[in-house]
Each structure stands twice: as structure tokens, then as C-alpha cells.
Design a protein around this motif. Sequence first.
Motif, PDB file in Angstrom:
ATOM      1  N   CYS A 158     -32.072 -18.698 -58.148  1.00 15.94           N
ATOM      2  CA  CYS A 158     -30.887 -18.223 -58.876  1.00 15.94           C
ATOM      3  C   CYS A 158     -29.640 -18.443 -58.018  1.00 15.94           C
ATOM      4  CB  CYS A 158     -31.054 -16.735 -59.200  1.00 15.94           C
ATOM      5  SG  CYS A 158     -29.603 -15.966 -59.939  1.00 15.94           S
ATOM      6  N   LYS A 159     -28.654 -19.138 -58.577  1.00 13.28           N
ATOM      7  CA  LYS A 159     -27.378 -19.333 -57.874  1.00 13.28           C
ATOM      8  C   LYS A 159     -26.542 -18.069 -58.027  1.00 13.28           C
ATOM      9  CE  LYS A 159     -23.164 -22.116 -57.913  1.00 13.28           C
ATOM     10  NZ  LYS A 159     -22.399 -23.170 -58.596  1.00 13.28           N
ATOM     11  N   LEU A 160     -26.189 -17.436 -56.900  1.00 16.32           N
ATOM     12  CA  LEU A 160     -25.409 -16.199 -56.926  1.00 16.32           C
ATOM     13  C   LEU A 160     -23.921 -16.459 -56.706  1.00 16.32           C
ATOM     14  CD1 LEU A 160     -27.785 -13.902 -54.844  1.00 16.32           C
ATOM     15  CD2 LEU A 160     -27.614 -14.080 -57.326  1.00 16.32           C
ATOM     16  N   ALA A 161     -23.600 -17.478 -55.903  1.00 16.01           N
ATOM     17  CA  ALA A 161     -22.206 -17.850 -55.632  1.00 16.01           C
ATOM     18  C   ALA A 161     -22.198 -19.342 -55.311  1.00 16.01           C
ATOM     19  CB  ALA A 161     -21.640 -17.029 -54.479  1.00 16.01           C
ATOM     20  N   ASP A 162     -21.003 -19.899 -55.065  1.00 14.56           N
ATOM     21  CA  ASP A 162     -20.897 -21.341 -54.826  1.00 14.56           C
ATOM     22  C   ASP A 162     -21.696 -21.786 -53.606  1.00 14.56           C
ATOM     23  OD1 ASP A 162     -19.369 -21.791 -57.033  1.00 14.56           O
ATOM     24  OD2 ASP A 162     -17.444 -21.842 -55.975  1.00 14.56           O
ATOM     25  N   LYS A 163     -21.837 -20.913 -52.611  1.00 17.68           N
ATOM     26  CA  LYS A 163     -22.553 -21.285 -51.392  1.00 17.68           C
ATOM     27  C   LYS A 163     -23.647 -20.284 -51.066  1.00 17.68           C
ATOM     28  CE  LYS A 163     -18.823 -24.010 -49.403  1.00 17.68           C
ATOM     29  NZ  LYS A 163     -17.915 -24.230 -48.254  1.00 17.68           N
ATOM     30  N   CYS A 164     -24.255 -19.725 -52.092  1.00 18.29           N
ATOM     31  CA  CYS A 164     -25.292 -18.701 -51.886  1.00 18.29           C
ATOM     32  C   CYS A 164     -26.313 -18.753 -53.019  1.00 18.29           C
ATOM     33  CB  CYS A 164     -24.637 -17.330 -51.812  1.00 18.29           C
ATOM     34  SG  CYS A 164     -25.787 -16.017 -51.425  1.00 18.29           S
ATOM     35  N   SER A 188     -18.987 -14.199 -49.812  1.00 13.99           N
ATOM     36  CA  SER A 188     -19.635 -15.061 -48.823  1.00 13.99           C
ATOM     37  C   SER A 188     -21.138 -14.776 -48.811  1.00 13.99           C
ATOM     38  CB  SER A 188     -19.045 -14.814 -47.436  1.00 13.99           C
ATOM     39  OG  SER A 188     -19.393 -13.507 -46.988  1.00 13.99           O
ATOM     40  N   CYS A 189     -21.892 -15.674 -48.197  1.00 23.57           N
ATOM     41  CA  CYS A 189     -23.352 -15.492 -48.153  1.00 23.57           C
ATOM     42  C   CYS A 189     -23.760 -14.242 -47.358  1.00 23.57           C
ATOM     43  CB  CYS A 189     -24.014 -16.744 -47.581  1.00 23.57           C
ATOM     44  SG  CYS A 189     -25.798 -16.778 -47.830  1.00 23.57           S
ATOM     45  N   PRO A 190     -23.176 -13.963 -46.177  1.00 18.18           N
ATOM     46  CA  PRO A 190     -23.528 -12.712 -45.476  1.00 18.18           C
ATOM     47  C   PRO A 190     -23.162 -11.461 -46.275  1.00 18.18           C
ATOM     48  CG  PRO A 190     -22.517 -14.266 -43.955  1.00 18.18           C
ATOM     49  CD  PRO A 190     -22.350 -14.853 -45.327  1.00 18.18           C
ATOM     50  N   ALA A 191     -22.029 -11.505 -47.016  1.00 16.15           N
ATOM     51  CA  ALA A 191     -21.651 -10.355 -47.847  1.00 16.15           C
ATOM     52  C   ALA A 191     -22.644 -10.166 -48.987  1.00 16.15           C
ATOM     53  CB  ALA A 191     -20.243 -10.544 -48.400  1.00 16.15           C
ATOM     54  N   MET A 192     -23.090 -11.272 -49.596  1.00 17.24           N
ATOM     55  CA  MET A 192     -24.085 -11.194 -50.667  1.00 17.24           C
ATOM     56  C   MET A 192     -25.416 -10.677 -50.127  1.00 17.24           C
ATOM     57  SD  MET A 192     -24.436 -11.706 -53.946  1.00 17.24           S
ATOM     58  CE  MET A 192     -23.247 -12.919 -54.528  1.00 17.24           C
ATOM     59  N   ALA A 193     -25.738 -11.043 -48.886  1.00 20.91           N
ATOM     60  CA  ALA A 193     -26.970 -10.552 -48.248  1.00 20.91           C
ATOM     61  C   ALA A 193     -26.937  -9.033 -48.117  1.00 20.91           C
ATOM     62  CB  ALA A 193     -27.149 -11.203 -46.881  1.00 20.91           C
ATOM     63  N   ASN A 241     -37.578 -11.349 -51.829  1.00 21.74           N
ATOM     64  CA  ASN A 241     -36.535 -12.367 -51.932  1.00 21.74           C
ATOM     65  C   ASN A 241     -36.252 -13.066 -50.607  1.00 21.74           C
ATOM     66  OD1 ASN A 241     -35.581 -11.424 -54.752  1.00 21.74           O
ATOM     67  ND2 ASN A 241     -35.480  -9.576 -53.512  1.00 21.74           N
ATOM     68  N   VAL A 242     -35.837 -14.324 -50.715  1.00 23.04           N
ATOM     69  CA  VAL A 242     -35.173 -15.020 -49.610  1.00 23.04           C
ATOM     70  C   VAL A 242     -33.823 -15.483 -50.138  1.00 23.04           C
ATOM     71  CG1 VAL A 242     -37.147 -15.743 -48.245  1.00 23.04           C
ATOM     72  CG2 VAL A 242     -36.447 -17.149 -50.152  1.00 23.04           C
ATOM     73  N   LEU A 243     -32.793 -15.256 -49.336  1.00 22.98           N
ATOM     74  CA  LEU A 243     -31.441 -15.620 -49.730  1.00 22.98           C
ATOM     75  C   LEU A 243     -30.907 -16.620 -48.714  1.00 22.98           C
ATOM     76  CD1 LEU A 243     -28.822 -13.393 -51.273  1.00 22.98           C
ATOM     77  CD2 LEU A 243     -28.135 -14.539 -49.186  1.00 22.98           C
ATOM     78  N   GLY A 244     -30.353 -17.721 -49.195  1.00 28.93           N
ATOM     79  CA  GLY A 244     -29.869 -18.751 -48.290  1.00 28.93           C
ATOM     80  C   GLY A 244     -28.536 -19.310 -48.731  1.00 28.93           C
ATOM     81  N   GLY A 245     -27.828 -19.905 -47.790  1.00 27.61           N
ATOM     82  CA  GLY A 245     -26.538 -20.514 -48.102  1.00 27.61           C
ATOM     83  C   GLY A 245     -25.801 -20.882 -46.837  1.00 27.61           C
ATOM     84  N   LEU A 246     -24.474 -20.978 -46.951  1.00 23.41           N
ATOM     85  CA  LEU A 246     -23.622 -21.285 -45.813  1.00 23.41           C
ATOM     86  C   LEU A 246     -22.742 -20.080 -45.500  1.00 23.41           C
ATOM     87  CD1 LEU A 246     -22.411 -24.908 -46.716  1.00 23.41           C
ATOM     88  CD2 LEU A 246     -24.418 -24.236 -45.400  1.00 23.41           C
ATOM     89  N   CYS A 252     -27.544 -20.314 -43.238  1.00 23.44           N
ATOM     90  CA  CYS A 252     -28.088 -18.991 -42.918  1.00 23.44           C
ATOM     91  C   CYS A 252     -29.148 -18.631 -43.952  1.00 23.44           C
ATOM     92  CB  CYS A 252     -26.989 -17.921 -42.856  1.00 23.44           C
ATOM     93  SG  CYS A 252     -25.921 -17.839 -44.308  1.00 23.44           S
ATOM     94  N   VAL A 253     -30.179 -17.942 -43.486  1.00 23.64           N
ATOM     95  CA  VAL A 253     -31.275 -17.482 -44.350  1.00 23.64           C
ATOM     96  C   VAL A 253     -31.516 -16.008 -44.054  1.00 23.64           C
ATOM     97  CG1 VAL A 253     -33.770 -17.628 -44.755  1.00 23.64           C
ATOM     98  CG2 VAL A 253     -32.412 -19.710 -44.638  1.00 23.64           C
ATOM     99  N   PHE A 254     -31.678 -15.216 -45.114  1.00 21.75           N
ATOM    100  CA  PHE A 254     -31.993 -13.789 -44.992  1.00 21.75           C
ATOM    101  C   PHE A 254     -33.280 -13.524 -45.749  1.00 21.75           C
ATOM    102  CE2 PHE A 254     -27.444 -14.360 -44.757  1.00 21.75           C
ATOM    103  CZ  PHE A 254     -27.056 -13.574 -43.679  1.00 21.75           C
ATOM    104  N   THR A 255     -34.191 -12.791 -45.132  1.00 18.98           N
ATOM    105  CA  THR A 255     -35.473 -12.485 -45.773  1.00 18.98           C
ATOM    106  C   THR A 255     -35.610 -10.974 -45.967  1.00 18.98           C
ATOM    107  OG1 THR A 255     -37.873 -12.850 -45.620  1.00 18.98           O
ATOM    108  CG2 THR A 255     -36.721 -12.384 -43.560  1.00 18.98           C
ATOM    109  N   TYR A 256     -36.237 -10.564 -47.069  1.00 14.35           N
ATOM    110  CA  TYR A 256     -36.231  -9.164 -47.520  1.00 14.35           C
ATOM    111  C   TYR A 256     -37.626  -8.647 -47.811  1.00 14.35           C
ATOM    112  CZ  TYR A 256     -31.234  -9.822 -48.357  1.00 14.35           C
ATOM    113  OH  TYR A 256     -29.900 -10.068 -48.191  1.00 14.35           O
TER     114      TYR A 256
END
Length: 212
Positions: free
Chosen positions: A39-45, A79-84, A103-108, A115-119
Motif C-alpha cells: 500500500c502506497k502511503l505517501a510519495d516516498k513511503c 515523511s517516511c520516519p513520521a509515517m513510521a 507490517n514492514v514500512l519502507g521509503g526514503l 529506510c525500513v521499519f519493522t513492526y
Amino acid sequence: MENCRSCVAIAGADYCVIAADTRMSTGYNILTRDYSKICKLADKCVMASSGFQADVRALQKQLAARHLIYQHQHNKQMSCPAMAQLLSNTLYYKRFFPYYSFNVLGGLDNEGKGCVFTYDAVGSYEKVGYSSQGSGSTLIMPFLDNQLKSPSPLLLPAQDAVTPLVEAEAIDLVKTVFASASERDIYTGDKLELVIINAAGIRREYMELRKD
């Protein structure tokens, strides 16, 4: 009940690769062979999810609504860290009746680095260089550990978590791990969907996997 199974994300110096298979199943029954778990959450996330499909969809809708409010208030995308952090807060808020979603969340990030965040299901998360979730993760993670050897988070000074691979090598590695996992995991298969995020934007690639 689990419906959505395997997903992977790898972060590089200037890119991020997020991938998942498209099989949705319950028990020994395949419900569909062409269901996107990314699922695309933002332009870079981008977020990839495994777990119970109804909870995954509810979580995606919640995040989309919160992101829309953020855009109206701040006149920019998250931003991707904010979405994380938002994803962590959303999961933790439901911790007593959690979304059955891994979930795994990735982007710039803001500097253009991958950057990759795992949950887990209740919002605990970690920034890593690569991660996998779902039924195929027990087969995929040892392979990624062997190939990428992430530095220990206990090392001082802290080392960068991004992987040393260039984008094309990371894409080939993801294709290899899914081809391997689909041989042993009955819940992983049919087709591989890859989303590649870099400075040029987002693009998708597909690869056929075994269908039995």
C-alpha cells in the motif's frame, strides 16, 4: 486467521525495495492469486503487510485518513520516519484489541536515504536495513542475514543500517529469496510484486512464482 503472508523490504543508500507475493489464502484454500499486499502511503513511503486481510485493510484506511488530515494541516506530505511513528501510534492505540497485522514500512528519509521499519502487532518498531514478515519470514530472514549481515545495534558508535548492495543487486536478491521461499512455504506463491522507491519516484515490477 491469517490471509496475507510474506513480505520483504530492503533499504539501500539511495533506494528502498519493498516486495510481497500476491497469494491470499486461508488454510489449504487459495482465495485469490492476484491480491496486492503493498500500500502506497505517501510519495516516498510504502507499507507491506501480512496477517488478517480485513484488519490490514482497516489499518490502511485509518492511515490514509490520518495522512489526509496531516496534508490539510501542514500543506505537505508526511515523511517516511513520521509515517513510521504514526503507524506505531495507530497500532499501539489498539493494543488491547489489536489489528492482526504485521507490517514492514519502507521509503526514503528526508536526506534521500533508504529506510525500513519493522513492526509487531502492537506497535513496537525498529529501524533496520532489511526485514521480512509473514509465514515465509522464517525461510527468508536467515537468507538475508547470511547475505547482508546487518551490524549489531549494540555497536558504538552506531553504524548505518542501510545495505551495501546497489539497487539492481537488491532487486535480484529479493527475487531469489521469494523463489526459494515459494518452494517450501505453501502460503507463498503465484506472483511477486516489487515496489522500488528512489529519487526518480516509485515503480513496480512483477515476477511469476510457482502456482501450486
